[in-house]
Design a protein around this motif. Structure first.
Motif, PDB file in Angstrom:
ATOM      1  N   ALA A 239     -68.182 -37.432 -53.943  1.00 17.66           N
ATOM      2  CA  ALA A 239     -67.220 -35.878 -54.016  1.00 17.66           C
ATOM      3  C   ALA A 239     -67.490 -35.694 -52.192  1.00 17.66           C
ATOM      4  N   LEU A 240     -69.095 -35.692 -51.398  1.00 15.70           N
ATOM      5  CA  LEU A 240     -68.577 -35.463 -50.309  1.00 15.70           C
ATOM      6  C   LEU A 240     -67.592 -35.947 -49.270  1.00 15.70           C
ATOM      7  N   PHE A 245     -62.155 -35.888 -46.696  1.00 14.05           N
ATOM      8  CA  PHE A 245     -61.724 -36.686 -45.901  1.00 14.05           C
ATOM      9  C   PHE A 245     -60.412 -36.643 -46.431  1.00 14.05           C
ATOM     10  N   VAL A 246     -60.256 -36.448 -47.326  1.00 11.46           N
ATOM     11  CA  VAL A 246     -59.157 -36.615 -47.809  1.00 11.46           C
ATOM     12  C   VAL A 246     -57.886 -35.660 -47.079  1.00 11.46           C
ATOM     13  N   GLY A 247     -58.311 -34.230 -46.879  1.00 13.50           N
ATOM     14  CA  GLY A 247     -57.175 -33.716 -46.020  1.00 13.50           C
ATOM     15  C   GLY A 247     -57.064 -33.355 -45.360  1.00 13.50           C
ATOM     16  N   PRO A 248     -57.844 -34.403 -43.915  1.00 16.66           N
ATOM     17  CA  PRO A 248     -57.121 -34.431 -42.971  1.00 16.66           C
ATOM     18  C   PRO A 248     -56.348 -35.984 -42.983  1.00 16.66           C
ATOM     19  N   LEU A 249     -56.704 -36.674 -43.719  1.00 20.39           N
ATOM     20  CA  LEU A 249     -55.759 -37.559 -43.707  1.00 20.39           C
ATOM     21  C   LEU A 249     -54.341 -36.997 -43.929  1.00 20.39           C
ATOM     22  N   ALA A 359     -65.833 -39.203 -61.390  1.00 13.38           N
ATOM     23  CA  ALA A 359     -65.341 -40.057 -59.672  1.00 13.38           C
ATOM     24  C   ALA A 359     -64.222 -39.835 -59.929  1.00 13.38           C
ATOM     25  N   ASN A 360     -63.139 -39.812 -60.597  1.00 17.38           N
ATOM     26  CA  ASN A 360     -61.901 -39.487 -59.786  1.00 17.38           C
ATOM     27  C   ASN A 360     -61.433 -38.054 -60.291  1.00 17.38           C
ATOM     28  N   LEU A 361     -62.780 -37.529 -60.642  1.00 22.58           N
ATOM     29  CA  LEU A 361     -62.445 -36.025 -61.718  1.00 22.58           C
ATOM     30  C   LEU A 361     -62.459 -35.127 -59.429  1.00 22.58           C
ATOM     31  N   PHE A 362     -63.573 -35.685 -58.759  1.00 23.06           N
ATOM     32  CA  PHE A 362     -63.711 -35.589 -57.239  1.00 23.06           C
ATOM     33  C   PHE A 362     -62.236 -35.734 -56.403  1.00 23.06           C
ATOM     34  N   ASN A 363     -62.195 -37.310 -56.199  1.00 27.47           N
ATOM     35  CA  ASN A 363     -61.402 -37.892 -55.409  1.00 27.47           C
ATOM     36  C   ASN A 363     -59.786 -37.625 -56.147  1.00 27.47           C
ATOM     37  N   ALA A 367     -59.994 -33.442 -54.682  1.00 28.37           N
ATOM     38  CA  ALA A 367     -59.423 -33.730 -53.401  1.00 28.37           C
ATOM     39  C   ALA A 367     -58.958 -32.682 -53.187  1.00 28.37           C
ATOM     40  N   PRO A 368     -57.159 -33.251 -53.602  1.00 31.88           N
ATOM     41  CA  PRO A 368     -56.434 -32.622 -53.231  1.00 31.88           C
ATOM     42  C   PRO A 368     -55.735 -31.425 -53.350  1.00 31.88           C
TER      43      PRO A 368
END
Length: 414
Positions: A239-240, A245-249, A359-363, A367-368
């Protein structure tokens, strides 16, 4: 390549794994073509803000329903769920392609398609994560994650140009038709994959106890994760690291390229550096098959990778940013594959779909949602501070793993 234990078939020589990998590669390439077609059709049919809403429409049902998708994967089996959901996606895209050929239905049709994909993805993604553990030995799961990473990179490289070619030759309808064809290719490959029999399936003709309700199965899955010292901490790490990671990249890199005057081509070079690093690490895992002290390596690579993520915004030249992105790709490729392999090896096969769905719930779900927050934060404080803050969130994920004795000592099977 490292040798598997006696009697264990290497994943790269296992026909079932190779058929699954072919189906995954075809489907992932189809995804890239589909998103290219959807974005092009939405921009042509509406305003940029309306196109953005269409592109984001899939995220809502995916986030709301993905935990239920894990229950479905465990209850009905991941292969059956993948076959059904892939068939639904194929039929939906074919329908839209035909309607675009014979009429001009407007944005509402694209919005409906995006919502359908979001609902189907909520079921498909947990099943996709659960299937490898049902078709190969536990000692081969790291290698399978490497093979999956290579297929994903190949799909990214091939899918977008293929979608662009379809749009150029026949418009959005042709691109949607290409995506549907790729989804269709995955179906016979999936249908021939043989899954290992589960010990709780029972003998043929044997009476089994009645199944609990879906809500009870979901609660049981969440309770199972909470009771596992490795899985509970691993979910926090995932989650962390994803939230940081997702926003900056994604959004952040676009704004950084515009700010520095690198343009779209410069951003493409940075993304290419990241993709090359991640692909190289996937290849290494495919060849090596196992990483010793996996839990410790996972936590260290996330922490070090966080420093590299923050450093991208402070690179003085495009070449330097590409070099740092290459390092980020290497570290993220390794940590992502180890997350997947540890999650599967530490999970009881009866719960793997529900574990994957968390795990998919987070990534894929939460995350989006950081995209608009990242954009707003950069508008207020600039790229450097936002990249640094996001890197801090990533680093916290790595430190969380290092602070857990159970996760730090977690190992992949030999």
């Amino acid at each position: 390549m490292s040798e598997p234990v006696t009697g264990e078939r290497p994943a790269h020589r296992d026909p079932d794994v190779l058929r699954w990998l072919g189906a995954y590669a075809a489907s992932a390439t189809g995804d890239n073509v589909y998103y290219m077609a959807l974005s092009w059709a939405a921009v042509q049919a509406g305003t940029p803000s309306q196109a953005g809403l269409v592109m984001a429409a899939s995220a809502v049902p995916r986030a709301l329903l993905i935990l239920g998708g894990g229950v479905i994967a465990d209850r009905f089996g991941p292969r059956r769920v993948l076959l059904t959901s892939s068939g639904v996606r194929c039929a939906a895209v074919v329908t839209v392609a035909v309607l675009l050929l014979v009429s001009s239905p407007g944005l509402w049709l694209l919005g409906v398609l995006a919502l359908v994909f979001g609902v189907v993805d909520a079921v498909l993604m947990p099943a996709l994560g659960a299937l490898p553990a049902r078709i190969t030995a536990r000692g081969q799961l790291a290698r399978v994650q490497g093979m999956r990473g290579m297929a994903s990179r190949l799909a990214n490289v091939v899918g977008a140009p293929l979608g662009g070619l379809g749009v150029a030759l026949g418009g959005a309808a042709a691109a949607f038709g290409t995506a549907a064809l790729l989804f269709a290719v995955s179906l016979p490959l999936l249908a021939t994959v043989r899954m290992r029999r589960r010990p709780w399936d029972g003998a043929v003709g044997q009476d089994l106890p009645p199944r609990p309700t879906a809500a009870r199965e979901l609660r049981d899955g969440l309770s199972y994760i909470r009771r596992s010292p490795v899985l509970a901490r691993l979910m926090v790490v995932i989650a962390l690291s994803d939230l940081g990671f997702v926003g900056p990249l994604n959004v952040g890199l676009t704004l950084l390229a515009d700010e520095r005057g690198w343009g779209a081509s410069g951003m493409g070079w940075v993304l290419a550096g990241f993709g090359a690093g991640a692909g190289a690490m996937s290849l290494l895992l495919t060849v090596r098959g196992r990483v010793p002290r996996a839990g410790l390596v996972l936590s260290v690579t996330i922490a070090v990778g966080a420093v590299a993520v923050g450093a991208i915004a402070y690179m003085p030249t495009l070449a330097a940013a590409v070099g740092v992105a290459l390092a980020v790709g290497l570290l993220a490729g390794l940590s992502g594959a180890l997350c997947g392999a540890l999650m599967q090896t530490e999970s009881d096969p009866a719960y793997i779909g529900r574990v994957t769905s968390v795990a998919n719930l987070f990534n894929l779900g939460l995350a989006p949602l950081t995209f608009p927050l990242t954009g707003a934060a950069i508008a207020l404080w600039g790229t450097g501070p936002v990249f640094a803050a996001s890197a801090g969130v990533c680093a916290l994920g790595g430190l969380t793993g290092l602070g857990s004795r159970a996760l730090r000592h977690a190992e992949l099977p030999r």
